[in-house]
Write an enzyme that holds these catalytic residues in place. Structure first.
Site, PDB file in Angstrom:
ATOM      1  CD  GLU A   1      34.319 -51.798 101.630  1.00 27.44           C
ATOM      2  OE1 GLU A   1      34.841 -52.344 100.490  1.00 27.44           O
ATOM      3  OE2 GLU A   1      34.811 -50.727 102.064  1.00 27.44           O
TER       4      GLU A   1
ATOM      5  CB  CYS B   1      28.851 -46.371 106.423  1.00 25.05           C
ATOM      6  SG  CYS B   1      28.804 -46.276 104.780  1.00 25.05           S
TER       7      CYS B   1
ATOM      8  CB  CYS C   1      28.309 -49.695  92.744  1.00 24.71           C
ATOM      9  SG  CYS C   1      26.997 -48.198  92.395  1.00 24.71           S
TER      10      CYS C   1
ATOM     11  CB  CYS D   1      31.016 -42.368  90.497  1.00 26.70           C
ATOM     12  SG  CYS D   1      29.243 -41.956  90.768  1.00 26.70           S
TER      13      CYS D   1
ATOM     14  CB  CYS E   1      33.048 -44.512  93.383  1.00 27.45           C
ATOM     15  SG  CYS E   1      32.356 -45.631  94.602  1.00 27.45           S
TER      16      CYS E   1
ATOM     17  CB  CYS F   1      33.739 -45.198  98.751  1.00 30.53           C
ATOM     18  SG  CYS F   1      33.525 -43.676  99.462  1.00 30.53           S
TER      19      CYS F   1
HETATM   20  N1  SAH Z   1      25.415 -44.557  95.398  1.00 31.03           N
HETATM   21  C1  SAH Z   1      25.274 -43.772  96.337  1.00 31.03           C
HETATM   22  C2  SAH Z   1      25.663 -44.087  97.905  1.00 31.03           C
HETATM   23  C3  SAH Z   1      27.280 -44.834  97.853  1.00 31.03           C
HETATM   24  S1  SAH Z   1      28.370 -43.789  97.641  1.00 31.03           S
HETATM   25  C4  SAH Z   1      25.748 -42.253  96.160  1.00 31.03           C
HETATM   26  O1  SAH Z   1      26.445 -42.273  94.860  1.00 31.03           O
HETATM   27  O2  SAH Z   1      25.446 -41.302  96.773  1.00 31.03           O
HETATM   28  C5  SAH Z   1      28.692 -42.754  99.094  1.00 31.03           C
HETATM   29  C6  SAH Z   1      28.935 -41.341  99.042  1.00 31.03           C
HETATM   30  O3  SAH Z   1      30.782 -41.548  98.657  1.00 31.03           O
HETATM   31  C7  SAH Z   1      28.842 -40.684  97.546  1.00 31.03           C
HETATM   32  O4  SAH Z   1      28.674 -39.361  97.583  1.00 31.03           O
HETATM   33  C8  SAH Z   1      30.254 -41.199  96.755  1.00 31.03           C
HETATM   34  O5  SAH Z   1      29.957 -39.957  95.628  1.00 31.03           O
HETATM   35  C9  SAH Z   1      31.206 -41.057  97.723  1.00 31.03           C
HETATM   36  N2  SAH Z   1      32.418 -41.580  96.935  1.00 31.03           N
HETATM   37  C10 SAH Z   1      32.617 -42.544  96.511  1.00 31.03           C
HETATM   38  N3  SAH Z   1      33.914 -42.618  96.225  1.00 31.03           N
HETATM   39  C11 SAH Z   1      34.579 -41.634  97.106  1.00 31.03           C
HETATM   40  C12 SAH Z   1      36.013 -41.452  97.034  1.00 31.03           C
HETATM   41  N4  SAH Z   1      36.963 -42.227  96.412  1.00 31.03           N
HETATM   42  N5  SAH Z   1      36.251 -40.287  97.804  1.00 31.03           N
HETATM   43  C13 SAH Z   1      35.170 -39.516  98.561  1.00 31.03           C
HETATM   44  N6  SAH Z   1      33.824 -39.983  98.466  1.00 31.03           N
HETATM   45  C14 SAH Z   1      33.691 -40.834  97.486  1.00 31.03           C
END
Ligand code: SAH
Length: 346
Positions: free
Chosen positions: A90, A103, A110, A114, A117, A331
């Site tokens: 996406e 974006c 991934c 996390c 996410c 995300c």
């Molecule tokens: N892997 C990279 C880039 C992709 S995630 C990273 O970790 O930075 C992009 C951003 O979105 C990151 O800061 C991630 O922690 C955040 N993110 C992921 N899921 C989220 C959510 N449910 N709400 C808010 N931010 C989120």
């Protein structure tokens, strides 16, 4: 078959030469492709024999759009793209007063895990190639009919886990024959793969580095980000200072605020203490709720309080405006929902 978008100008010149063609054709071909002509047959300054040869070696890897969503205020559009092998990613386009931003994703899924996410729920399927990353911008520009001037690498995937292809992407996208997007208009976000941050710093690019910190202590960070078991905050900060010294660029720290997890006053003070002497900006992101987990947004008041405490420490910060939350813009949620529906057969 090779995706011609994986090639840079030099690669294509070499290919031309090795295949008995004129080198200058390479530029003509990219000129067509970056101007949205995606069929070799339509490149009318290229000889027929050259076209035939190109067609046997290359394809122009533009993904197919399978779903489009638009936020109610029209500021945000979200696309689900499908590549030749069926992989789905996406991509989000956001329109601001200063220009259009995109974006982009760097991996299908991934593997960073996390907890908050959606992109990581099914793990990683594969990394995207340079050309597949570029194609997201090309395709999106052609759909919205507007030039994209800013890129944030914050879609699905961990860019520093796909290092070589992402670095080549950063190089190509900046070039005049390609999309001509200045490095200062590009932000790369990472969960903090420390050795790669050093490598990136040594390239001395002018991109903005964003670090997904999300917690100010190792103990708290480990609870939400598995990568914190590998690299601690001190190592990340050292790498960031190295990056700042090398590039003179301010770092962005992302901090997703989650109710009762990392949003109290002590957390804010700890973050302020950690970052007060660093050339940085903090992006406070009210967490986007993902169906599969239980994380909740803090109240507006406590987000504001968190921000004020950081400001008192002299740490620049902004609360991210939530765009497109009415279209699941957060995300990896769209892809997640799409893949889930297919798996469940609906
Ligand atoms: N892997 C990279 C880039 C992709 S995630 C990273 O970790 O930075 C992009 C951003 O979105 C990151 O800061 C991630 O922690 C955040 N993110 C992921 N899921 C989220 C959510 N449910 N709400 C808010 N931010 C989120």
């Amino acid at each position: 078959m090779i995706n011609i978008l994986d090639f840079d100008l030099n690669d294509l010149k070499i290919w031309m030469k090795e295949n008995g063609e004129k080198e200058f054709r390479a530029k003509q071909i990219f000129n067509w492709i970056y101007n949205e002509i995606w069929d070799f047959n339509d490149m009318n300054n290229i000889p027929k024999s050259t076209k035939e040869k190109l067609k046997t070696y290359f394809y122009i890897g533009i993904p197919e759009v399978i779903q489009t969503y638009e936020s109610s205020d029209n500021s945000t559009k979200k696309f689900l793209y499908k590549y030749r092998d069926g992989s789905i990613i996406e991509c989000v386009e956001m329109e601001y007063s200063y220009g259009n931003s995109i974006c982009i994703s760097t991996q299908v899924g991934c593997r960073m895990g996390c907890k908050f996410c959606a992109s990581t729920i099914g793990g990683v399927v594969r990394s995207l190639t340079t050309g597949e990353i570029i194609a997201q911008i090309l395709k999106t520009q052609s759909i919205v009919g507007k030039r994209i001037s800013n890129v944030v690498i914050m879609g699905s995937g961990e860019p520093l886990d796909n290092y070589d292809d992402v670095i080549k992407f950063l190089d190509i996208v900046n070039k005049e024959y390609s999309l001509n997007i200045g490095q200062r208009h590009i932000t790369l976000s990472t969960c903090g793969i420390v050795p790669r941050i050093y490598e990136l710093a040594d390239l001395n690019l002018q991109i903005t580095l964003a670090i997904s910190l999300h917690a100010a202590s190792d103990e708290a960070r480990r609870k939400i980000m598995p990568i914190a078991n590998k690299y601690n905050i001190e190592e990340i900060i050292n790498a960031c200072n190295y990056y700042i010294n090398k590039t003179n660029r301010r770092i962005t720290f992302e901090y997703a605020l989650v109710k009762d997890i990392n949003d109290n006053e002590d957390n804010a003070k700890q973050l302020g203490e950690l970052l007060k002497d660093i050339l940085c900006h903090v992006n406070l992101i009210p967490i986007n709720t993902v169906t599969e987990n239980n994380f909740k947004k803090p109240s507006k008041e406590s987000i504001k309080k968190f921000s004020d405490i950081l400001t008192n420490f002299g740490v620049n910060n902004t609360i991210r405006r939530e765009m497109g939350s009415d279209i699941n813009a957060a995300c990896g949620q769209l892809r997640r929902n799409y893949v889930k529906n297919i798996e469940e057969g609906c």
